[in-house]
Design a protein around this motif. Structure first.
Motif, PDB file in Angstrom:
ATOM      1  N   PRO A   1      -3.250 -10.289 -14.688  1.00 32.54           N
ATOM      2  CA  PRO A   1      -4.101  -9.689 -13.659  1.00 32.54           C
ATOM      3  C   PRO A   1      -4.310  -8.191 -13.918  1.00 32.54           C
ATOM      4  N   VAL A   2      -5.489  -7.708 -13.582  1.00 32.20           N
ATOM      5  CA  VAL A   2      -5.806  -6.280 -13.598  1.00 32.20           C
ATOM      6  C   VAL A   2      -6.516  -5.984 -12.279  1.00 32.20           C
ATOM      7  N   VAL A   3      -5.989  -5.030 -11.517  1.00 33.79           N
ATOM      8  CA  VAL A   3      -6.643  -4.658 -10.264  1.00 33.79           C
ATOM      9  C   VAL A   3      -7.692  -3.596 -10.579  1.00 33.79           C
ATOM     10  N   VAL A   4      -8.913  -3.850 -10.151  1.00 33.53           N
ATOM     11  CA  VAL A   4     -10.026  -2.936 -10.384  1.00 33.53           C
ATOM     12  C   VAL A   4     -10.467  -2.387  -9.028  1.00 33.53           C
ATOM     13  N   LEU A   5     -10.211  -1.100  -8.823  1.00 30.13           N
ATOM     14  CA  LEU A   5     -10.592  -0.428  -7.582  1.00 30.13           C
ATOM     15  C   LEU A   5     -11.935   0.251  -7.801  1.00 30.13           C
ATOM     16  N   THR A   6     -12.940  -0.170  -7.055  1.00 32.32           N
ATOM     17  CA  THR A   6     -14.286   0.374  -7.212  1.00 32.32           C
ATOM     18  C   THR A   6     -14.581   1.399  -6.118  1.00 32.32           C
ATOM     19  N   LYS A   7     -15.740   2.019  -6.220  1.00 33.29           N
ATOM     20  CA  LYS A   7     -16.218   3.029  -5.269  1.00 33.29           C
ATOM     21  C   LYS A   7     -15.292   4.241  -5.197  1.00 33.29           C
ATOM     22  N   ALA A   8     -14.687   4.563  -6.343  1.00 31.79           N
ATOM     23  CA  ALA A   8     -13.812   5.734  -6.405  1.00 31.79           C
ATOM     24  C   ALA A   8     -14.581   7.004  -6.067  1.00 31.79           C
ATOM     25  N   ASP A   9     -15.885   7.013  -6.366  1.00 32.76           N
ATOM     26  CA  ASP A   9     -16.714   8.184  -6.085  1.00 32.76           C
ATOM     27  C   ASP A   9     -16.915   8.417  -4.588  1.00 32.76           C
ATOM     28  N   LEU A  10     -16.642   7.405  -3.763  1.00 34.57           N
ATOM     29  CA  LEU A  10     -16.855   7.520  -2.317  1.00 34.57           C
ATOM     30  C   LEU A  10     -15.565   7.760  -1.545  1.00 34.57           C
ATOM     31  N   SER A  11     -14.449   7.850  -2.266  1.00 37.10           N
ATOM     32  CA  SER A  11     -13.154   8.000  -1.607  1.00 37.10           C
ATOM     33  C   SER A  11     -12.591   9.405  -1.823  1.00 37.10           C
ATOM     34  N   ASP A  12     -11.979   9.941  -0.768  1.00 36.60           N
ATOM     35  CA  ASP A  12     -11.332  11.250  -0.870  1.00 36.60           C
ATOM     36  C   ASP A  12      -9.902  11.138  -1.381  1.00 36.60           C
ATOM     37  N   ASP A  13      -9.322   9.920  -1.350  1.00 32.27           N
ATOM     38  CA  ASP A  13      -7.918   9.752  -1.730  1.00 32.27           C
ATOM     39  C   ASP A  13      -7.715   8.450  -2.506  1.00 32.27           C
ATOM     40  N   THR A  14      -8.222   8.400  -3.734  1.00 33.28           N
ATOM     41  CA  THR A  14      -8.064   7.188  -4.547  1.00 33.28           C
ATOM     42  C   THR A  14      -6.608   6.962  -4.934  1.00 33.28           C
ATOM     43  N   ALA A  15      -5.826   8.039  -5.021  1.00 30.44           N
ATOM     44  CA  ALA A  15      -4.424   7.908  -5.421  1.00 30.44           C
ATOM     45  C   ALA A  15      -3.645   7.017  -4.460  1.00 30.44           C
ATOM     46  N   ALA A  16      -3.951   7.068  -3.183  1.00 30.90           N
ATOM     47  CA  ALA A  16      -3.254   6.229  -2.198  1.00 30.90           C
ATOM     48  C   ALA A  16      -3.547   4.757  -2.430  1.00 30.90           C
ATOM     49  N   TYR A  17      -4.802   4.427  -2.749  1.00 30.51           N
ATOM     50  CA  TYR A  17      -5.160   3.038  -3.031  1.00 30.51           C
ATOM     51  C   TYR A  17      -4.481   2.559  -4.315  1.00 30.51           C
ATOM     52  N   GLU A  18      -4.512   3.398  -5.357  1.00 22.52           N
ATOM     53  CA  GLU A  18      -3.870   3.045  -6.619  1.00 22.52           C
ATOM     54  C   GLU A  18      -2.376   2.813  -6.436  1.00 22.52           C
ATOM     55  N   SER A  19      -1.731   3.690  -5.708  1.00 22.85           N
ATOM     56  CA  SER A  19      -0.288   3.576  -5.484  1.00 22.85           C
ATOM     57  C   SER A  19       0.058   2.301  -4.730  1.00 22.85           C
ATOM     58  N   ALA A  20      -0.716   1.990  -3.703  1.00 21.33           N
ATOM     59  CA  ALA A  20      -0.469   0.775  -2.915  1.00 21.33           C
ATOM     60  C   ALA A  20      -0.632  -0.472  -3.779  1.00 21.33           C
ATOM     61  N   ALA A  21      -1.637  -0.487  -4.656  1.00 22.56           N
ATOM     62  CA  ALA A  21      -1.863  -1.649  -5.532  1.00 22.56           C
ATOM     63  C   ALA A  21      -0.758  -1.768  -6.577  1.00 22.56           C
ATOM     64  N   ARG A  22      -0.332  -0.668  -7.175  1.00 24.09           N
ATOM     65  CA  ARG A  22       0.704  -0.706  -8.223  1.00 24.09           C
ATOM     66  C   ARG A  22       2.040  -1.235  -7.696  1.00 24.09           C
ATOM     67  N   ARG A  23       2.320  -1.004  -6.433  1.00 19.09           N
ATOM     68  CA  ARG A  23       3.589  -1.454  -5.857  1.00 19.09           C
ATOM     69  C   ARG A  23       3.660  -2.975  -5.719  1.00 19.09           C
ATOM     70  N   LEU A  24       2.551  -3.674  -5.886  1.00 21.66           N
ATOM     71  CA  LEU A  24       2.528  -5.122  -5.677  1.00 21.66           C
ATOM     72  C   LEU A  24       3.180  -5.918  -6.801  1.00 21.66           C
ATOM     73  N   MET A  25       3.235  -5.328  -8.015  1.00 22.01           N
ATOM     74  CA  MET A  25       3.784  -6.071  -9.142  1.00 22.01           C
ATOM     75  C   MET A  25       4.227  -5.094 -10.232  1.00 22.01           C
ATOM     76  N   PRO A  26       5.431  -5.265 -10.755  1.00 21.03           N
ATOM     77  CA  PRO A  26       5.873  -4.382 -11.837  1.00 21.03           C
ATOM     78  C   PRO A  26       4.939  -4.477 -13.042  1.00 21.03           C
ATOM     79  N   GLY A  27       4.567  -3.331 -13.588  1.00 23.83           N
ATOM     80  CA  GLY A  27       3.734  -3.298 -14.785  1.00 23.83           C
ATOM     81  C   GLY A  27       2.271  -3.613 -14.563  1.00 23.83           C
ATOM     82  N   LEU A  28       1.855  -3.740 -13.311  1.00 21.55           N
ATOM     83  CA  LEU A  28       0.463  -4.086 -13.009  1.00 21.55           C
ATOM     84  C   LEU A  28      -0.457  -2.930 -13.394  1.00 21.55           C
TER      85      LEU A  28
END
Length: 198
Positions: free
Chosen positions: A141-168
């Motif tokens: 699996p690869v999580v693809v977060l879109t609309k990064a240009d419309l978000s003020d805090d993409t790091a929070a979304y990335e961090s939340a997704a990475r915590r779901l699975m080691p090495g994701l």
């Protein structure tokens, strides 16, 4: 039957890899072709310079039947399926209302892009379901977060997704920007098959 290096390279554009090549014997007849669609009345089969419709494989076991993404050997003269090649992966589920019957969804997917946006559509429970689906199918699996240009805090979304699975691997991108999308290129080369959900 074997495919020469030119045939192998052309087939790789359809997702052909050494896993399938190794299943071919000198006495096999037909050409390798991939299932592009499954209908009630048969299969749509494609290969470089070749497309046809064929009957579904007769089998009592649903998992022995062909599904989207399967590789088959096909006799081009008759359009008849000679055999189904062993799968690398398979997405399946219990068919609704049938108890034990299995419904095949897709086969031979290497990578599952789980797509969600960096906004109110971001849903941890949904991501977890898709990651479980990938794990069960033995697909990366690869999580693809879109609309990064419309978000003020993409790091929070990335961090939340990475915590779901080691090495994701989590890619945060603007889908309209080619340089941003290029981060997905390692999963999209010849001999690889990608599916998208989300």
């Amino acid at each position: 039957m074997t495919t020469d290096s030119g045939d192998f390279a052309t087939l790789a554009g359809f997702g052909w890899s050494h896993h399938f090549q190794s299943q071919l014997g000198e006495t096999d007849i037909g050409i390798p072709a991939r299932v592009g669609a499954v209908h009630r009345d048969g299969l749509e089969i494609i290969a470089p310079g070749f497309a046809t419709r064929a009957s579904q494989l007769a089998a009592d076991d649903e998992e022995a039947r062909a599904t989207v993404g399967d590789w088959l050997l096909v006799d081009t003269a008759s359009g008849r399926v000679v055999r189904l090649l062993a799968r690398r992966s398979v997405f399946k589920r219990r068919a609704a209302g049938t108890g034990r019957r299995v419904q095949l969804i897709a086969a031979n997917v290497d990578t599952l892009f789980v797509v969600t946006s960096c906004n109110a559509d971001f849903n941890i429970a949904r991501l977890e379901r898709f990651l479980a689906l990938a794990r069960e199918a033995l697909v990366t699996p690869v999580v693809v977060l879109t609309k990064a240009d419309l978000s003020d805090d993409t790091a929070a979304y990335e961090s939340a997704a990475r915590r779901l699975m080691p090495g994701l691997f989590v890619a945060c991108l603007d889908a309209r920007d080619a340089a941003s999308v290029a981060v997905l290129a390692p999963w999209c080369g010849p001999g690889q098959t990608v599916a998208l959900v989300g």
